[in-house]
Design an enzyme around this catalytic site. Structure first.
Site, PDB file in Angstrom:
ATOM      1  N   TYR A 152      -2.122  -1.010   9.655  1.00  0.00           N
ATOM      2  CA  TYR A 152      -1.575   0.361   9.038  1.00  0.00           C
ATOM      3  C   TYR A 152      -2.130   0.599   7.824  1.00  0.00           C
ATOM      4  O   TYR A 152      -2.698   1.942   7.575  1.00  0.00           O
ATOM      5  CB  TYR A 152      -0.187   0.459   9.018  1.00  0.00           C
ATOM      6  CG  TYR A 152       0.566   1.743   8.507  1.00  0.00           C
ATOM      7  CD1 TYR A 152       0.397   2.829   9.051  1.00  0.00           C
ATOM      8  CD2 TYR A 152       0.975   1.573   7.229  1.00  0.00           C
ATOM      9  CE1 TYR A 152       0.889   3.868   8.212  1.00  0.00           C
ATOM     10  CE2 TYR A 152       1.349   2.779   6.278  1.00  0.00           C
ATOM     11  CZ  TYR A 152       1.499   3.771   6.864  1.00  0.00           C
ATOM     12  OH  TYR A 152       1.770   4.968   6.133  1.00  0.00           O
TER      13      TYR A 152
ATOM     14  N   SER B   9      -1.005   6.793   1.355  1.00  0.00           N
ATOM     15  CA  SER B   9       0.166   5.799   0.985  1.00  0.00           C
ATOM     16  C   SER B   9      -0.040   5.199  -0.238  1.00  0.00           C
ATOM     17  O   SER B   9      -1.147   4.360  -0.269  1.00  0.00           O
ATOM     18  CB  SER B   9       0.435   5.028   2.097  1.00  0.00           C
ATOM     19  OG  SER B   9       1.468   3.905   1.915  1.00  0.00           O
TER      20      SER B   9
ATOM     21  N   LYS C 250      -5.323   3.673   6.345  1.00  0.00           N
ATOM     22  CA  LYS C 250      -5.063   4.606   5.509  1.00  0.00           C
ATOM     23  C   LYS C 250      -6.233   4.820   4.275  1.00  0.00           C
ATOM     24  O   LYS C 250      -6.691   5.714   4.223  1.00  0.00           O
ATOM     25  CB  LYS C 250      -3.769   4.588   4.611  1.00  0.00           C
ATOM     26  CG  LYS C 250      -2.602   4.837   5.264  1.00  0.00           C
ATOM     27  CD  LYS C 250      -2.313   6.420   5.746  1.00  0.00           C
ATOM     28  CE  LYS C 250      -1.342   6.799   6.834  1.00  0.00           C
ATOM     29  NZ  LYS C 250      -1.453   8.135   7.237  1.00  0.00           N
TER      30      LYS C 250
HETATM   31  P1  NAD Z   1       7.020  10.513  11.453  1.00  0.00           P
HETATM   32  O1  NAD Z   1       6.709   9.345  12.505  1.00  0.00           O
HETATM   33  O2  NAD Z   1       8.304  10.944  11.254  1.00  0.00           O
HETATM   34  O3  NAD Z   1       5.887  11.716  11.855  1.00  0.00           O
HETATM   35  C1  NAD Z   1       4.846  11.513  12.324  1.00  0.00           C
HETATM   36  C2  NAD Z   1       4.622  12.734  13.429  1.00  0.00           C
HETATM   37  O4  NAD Z   1       3.230  12.565  14.154  1.00  0.00           O
HETATM   38  C3  NAD Z   1       5.670  12.217  14.504  1.00  0.00           C
HETATM   39  O5  NAD Z   1       6.448  13.579  14.967  1.00  0.00           O
HETATM   40  C4  NAD Z   1       4.818  12.218  15.620  1.00  0.00           C
HETATM   41  O6  NAD Z   1       5.406  12.285  16.931  1.00  0.00           O
HETATM   42  C5  NAD Z   1       3.531  12.823  15.360  1.00  0.00           C
HETATM   43  N1  NAD Z   1       2.342  12.402  16.001  1.00  0.00           N
HETATM   44  C6  NAD Z   1       2.083  10.724  15.856  1.00  0.00           C
HETATM   45  N2  NAD Z   1       0.588  10.582  16.674  1.00  0.00           N
HETATM   46  C7  NAD Z   1       0.446  11.954  16.972  1.00  0.00           C
HETATM   47  C8  NAD Z   1      -0.577  12.212  17.710  1.00  0.00           C
HETATM   48  N3  NAD Z   1      -1.752  11.359  18.085  1.00  0.00           N
HETATM   49  N4  NAD Z   1      -0.827  13.638  17.975  1.00  0.00           N
HETATM   50  C9  NAD Z   1       0.156  14.345  17.816  1.00  0.00           C
HETATM   51  N5  NAD Z   1       1.183  14.105  16.828  1.00  0.00           N
HETATM   52  C10 NAD Z   1       1.418  12.656  16.602  1.00  0.00           C
HETATM   53  O7  NAD Z   1       6.346   9.832  10.251  1.00  0.00           O
HETATM   54  P2  NAD Z   1       6.633  10.633   8.565  1.00  0.00           P
HETATM   55  O8  NAD Z   1       7.321   9.525   7.651  1.00  0.00           O
HETATM   56  O9  NAD Z   1       6.708  11.838   8.741  1.00  0.00           O
HETATM   57  O10 NAD Z   1       5.033  10.272   8.069  1.00  0.00           O
HETATM   58  C11 NAD Z   1       4.095  11.187   8.172  1.00  0.00           C
HETATM   59  C12 NAD Z   1       2.746  10.724   7.513  1.00  0.00           C
HETATM   60  O11 NAD Z   1       2.961  10.182   6.251  1.00  0.00           O
HETATM   61  C13 NAD Z   1       2.039   9.456   8.286  1.00  0.00           C
HETATM   62  O12 NAD Z   1       0.703   9.614   8.259  1.00  0.00           O
HETATM   63  C14 NAD Z   1       2.658   8.273   7.737  1.00  0.00           C
HETATM   64  O13 NAD Z   1       1.619   7.407   7.832  1.00  0.00           O
HETATM   65  C15 NAD Z   1       2.558   8.853   6.136  1.00  0.00           C
HETATM   66  N6  NAD Z   1       3.183   8.176   5.124  1.00  0.00           N
HETATM   67  C16 NAD Z   1       4.696   7.934   5.655  1.00  0.00           C
HETATM   68  C17 NAD Z   1       5.343   7.203   4.529  1.00  0.00           C
HETATM   69  C18 NAD Z   1       6.893   6.874   4.992  1.00  0.00           C
HETATM   70  O14 NAD Z   1       7.507   6.025   4.278  1.00  0.00           O
HETATM   71  N7  NAD Z   1       7.563   7.741   5.699  1.00  0.00           N
HETATM   72  C19 NAD Z   1       4.849   6.534   3.380  1.00  0.00           C
HETATM   73  C20 NAD Z   1       3.591   6.983   3.227  1.00  0.00           C
HETATM   74  C21 NAD Z   1       2.853   7.460   3.949  1.00  0.00           C
HETATM   75  N1  UFG Z   2      14.349  -3.910   2.235  1.00  0.00           N
HETATM   76  C1  UFG Z   2      15.537  -4.866   2.391  1.00  0.00           C
HETATM   77  N2  UFG Z   2      16.491  -4.777   3.449  1.00  0.00           N
HETATM   78  C2  UFG Z   2      16.200  -4.074   4.432  1.00  0.00           C
HETATM   79  C3  UFG Z   2      14.884  -2.893   4.429  1.00  0.00           C
HETATM   80  C4  UFG Z   2      14.151  -2.997   3.294  1.00  0.00           C
HETATM   81  O1  UFG Z   2      15.914  -5.640   1.360  1.00  0.00           O
HETATM   82  O2  UFG Z   2      16.744  -3.810   5.558  1.00  0.00           O
HETATM   83  C5  UFG Z   2      13.647  -4.140   1.037  1.00  0.00           C
HETATM   84  C6  UFG Z   2      12.301  -4.450   1.339  1.00  0.00           C
HETATM   85  O3  UFG Z   2      12.109  -5.613   1.292  1.00  0.00           O
HETATM   86  C7  UFG Z   2      11.350  -3.659   0.211  1.00  0.00           C
HETATM   87  C8  UFG Z   2      12.223  -2.372  -0.395  1.00  0.00           C
HETATM   88  O4  UFG Z   2      13.615  -2.810   0.600  1.00  0.00           O
HETATM   89  O5  UFG Z   2      11.575  -4.579  -0.999  1.00  0.00           O
HETATM   90  C9  UFG Z   2      11.585  -1.098   0.526  1.00  0.00           C
HETATM   91  O6  UFG Z   2      11.425  -1.479   1.872  1.00  0.00           O
HETATM   92  P1  UFG Z   2      10.966  -0.435   2.751  1.00  0.00           P
HETATM   93  O7  UFG Z   2      10.846  -0.894   4.184  1.00  0.00           O
HETATM   94  O8  UFG Z   2      12.103   0.732   2.988  1.00  0.00           O
HETATM   95  O9  UFG Z   2       9.726   0.348   2.218  1.00  0.00           O
HETATM   96  P2  UFG Z   2       8.234  -0.407   2.109  1.00  0.00           P
HETATM   97  O10 UFG Z   2       8.077  -0.253   0.617  1.00  0.00           O
HETATM   98  O11 UFG Z   2       8.348  -1.602   2.492  1.00  0.00           O
HETATM   99  O12 UFG Z   2       7.343   0.587   2.926  1.00  0.00           O
HETATM  100  C10 UFG Z   2       7.344   1.910   3.021  1.00  0.00           C
HETATM  101  C11 UFG Z   2       6.840   2.220   4.213  1.00  0.00           C
HETATM  102  C12 UFG Z   2       5.480   2.032   4.360  1.00  0.00           C
HETATM  103  C13 UFG Z   2       4.764   2.676   3.238  1.00  0.00           C
HETATM  104  C14 UFG Z   2       5.170   2.342   1.914  1.00  0.00           C
HETATM  105  C15 UFG Z   2       4.475   2.942   0.819  1.00  0.00           C
HETATM  106  O13 UFG Z   2       7.450   1.578   5.157  1.00  0.00           O
HETATM  107  O14 UFG Z   2       4.996   2.651   5.563  1.00  0.00           O
HETATM  108  O15 UFG Z   2       6.636   2.518   1.854  1.00  0.00           O
HETATM  109  O16 UFG Z   2       4.670   4.257   0.900  1.00  0.00           O
HETATM  110  F1  UFG Z   2       3.356   2.324   3.288  1.00  0.00           F
END
Ligand code: NAD
Ligand code: UFG
Length: 341
Positions: free
Chosen positions: A151, A126, A155
């Site tokens: 979290y 991330s 990572k």
């Molecule tokens: P998500 O929660 O939608 O998907 C994760 C999946 O993993 C889920 O289906 C959950 O059931 C499964 N899971 C969790 N723990 C498990 C375990 N112990 N065993 C088996 N399955 C398990 O999340 P996502 O948004 O698809 O994110 C996927 C990956 O990308 C994660 O590693 C997350 O940290 C990373 N990531 C996500 C974002 C974001 O904003 N969505 C940003 C940066 C990185």
């Molecule tokens: N925001 C608002 N109102 C809301 C929600 C969000 O103003 O109701 C703003 C936040 O303050 C931020 C921007 O929108 O400025 C984006 O917020 P998000 O929560 O959508 O995303 P973040 O950048 O905070 O974090 C996301 C994921 C993290 C990940 C990160 C980088 O939640 O898990 O992106 O990948 F690490």
């Protein structure tokens, strides 16, 4: 064509990646414990691709079950590891659960890969590892900053573990993909994000407000040092992100070298403010999003967007979908899951 194990393959990014893998004729085996997803995602994937992927309901921390899965589907050519907990705020409340699932889960997976001679791994990292970068756009060479949440720390730790493992001289290749902010849903609206309860993330909150589920969106802060005062992020379409995984995996599979560790930003290269996101949604869909300005959210950084040069060159990949299309995909998905015409 390759045999790919996808952990967390029923989740948001995982399911979109599974679709891309199937559409590139790969065979997919999904591991998921359904802790943050639902079984019906499988039918969504089948509806889009015409293929029902193999699915094992397994916890990634259960080594016996994971090993059993590797041997019953052998040989696995590559693993794409999405399974993890991902809520920044929750991780502050439940640090042990986050370290156990995200860090121990990776260790179990690496041990299983070692025991079965599986040597290609794509890992979900991330942009949170950069904190507030001193220079923008942020490149992969930027110094990492101390994580502000458990979290984020998981990572950083997972990136270190994978790099230390490769440095030990084993025959192993990995691609560490640092996602910026993934948004949107598959254009078919057969799969998308399924946030539980009140969404933390901006776009699901926008779509739920537009759908009338939330009264108004709070814009967290309009006093940042940005052109309109609201915070800036790099929002990347989840389908573009999914395609980058196929490219990263192909690179691992097609590189002769025995050791390799790619570290790559996955973003669009463009920063967009919260207020610009609201306008983009309203213009793309014609639906109004009531909002009010609220105080800054604790732990938020001011602005970040990616340098995408390295990903463009290394993976021959570029995020291409215009923000208006992404917003329409998010709205189509929200309407579908709410039964709105
Ligand atoms: P998500 O929660 O939608 O998907 C994760 C999946 O993993 C889920 O289906 C959950 O059931 C499964 N899971 C969790 N723990 C498990 C375990 N112990 N065993 C088996 N399955 C398990 O999340 P996502 O948004 O698809 O994110 C996927 C990956 O990308 C994660 O590693 C997350 O940290 C990373 N990531 C996500 C974002 C974001 O904003 N969505 C940003 C940066 C990185
Ligand atoms: N925001 C608002 N109102 C809301 C929600 C969000 O103003 O109701 C703003 C936040 O303050 C931020 C921007 O929108 O400025 C984006 O917020 P998000 O929560 O959508 O995303 P973040 O950048 O905070 O974090 C996301 C994921 C993290 C990940 C990160 C980088 O939640 O898990 O992106 O990948 F690490």
């Amino acid at each position: 064509m390759a045999n790919i194990l996808v952990t967390g393959g029923l989740g948001y990014i995982g399911s979109h990646t599974v679709v891309e893998l199937i559409q590139h004729n790969h065979t997919v085996i999904i591991i998921d414990n359904l802790s943050n997803s639902e079984l019906k995602v499988l039918s969504g994937i089948q509806e889009i691709t015409g293929v029902l992927p193999q699915f094992e309901q397994i916890d990634i921390c259960d080594k016996k079950a994971v090993l059993q899965c590797f041997s019953s589907h052998a040989p696995i050519d590559a693993v794409i590891h999405f399974a993890a907990y991902k809520a920044v705020g929750e991780s502050v409340q439940k640090p042990l659960e986050y370290y156990a699932n995200n860090v121990y889960g990776l260790l179990v997976l690496l041990e299983a890969m070692r025991e079965t001679n599986t040597s290609n791994l794509v890992f979900s990292s991330s942009c949170t590892v950069y904190g507030q970068p001193l220079e923008l756009p942020v490149t992969e060479q930027a110094p990492l900053q101390k994580a502000t949440s458990p979290y984020g720390n998981t990572k950083q730790m997972c990136e270190d573990i994978i790099q230390d493992y490769i440095a030990s001289g084993v025959s192993f290749k990995a691609s560490l993909l640092r996602y910026f902010n993934p948004i949107g849903a598959h254009p078919s609206a057969c799969i998308g994000e399924l946030p539980k309860g009140v969404p933390n993330n901006l776009v699901p909150f926008i779509t739920q407000t537009a759908a009338g589920i939330r009264n108004e969106l709070q814009v967290f802060g309009n006093d940042y040092n940005t052109p309109d005062g609201s915070a800036i992020r790099d929002y990347i379409y989840v389908v573009d992100l999914a395609k980058a995984h196929v490219a990263a995996m192909n690179r691992l599979l097609n590189t002769d070298s025995a050791h390799m560790c790619d570290i790559c930003n996955l973003g669009t290269g463009t920063g967009v403010s919260v207020l610009e996101m609201i306008t983009a949604f309203e213009q793309a869909t014609g639906v109004r999003v009531p909002y009010r300005i609220s105080p800054r959210r604790a732990g938020d950084i001011e602005q970040v967007w990616a340098s995408t040069d390295y990903a463009n060159t290394l993976l021959h990949w570029k995020a291409q979908t215009p923000l208006a299309d992404v917003m329409r995909s998010a709205w189509k998905w929200e309407k579908k899951i709410r039964g709105i015409k």
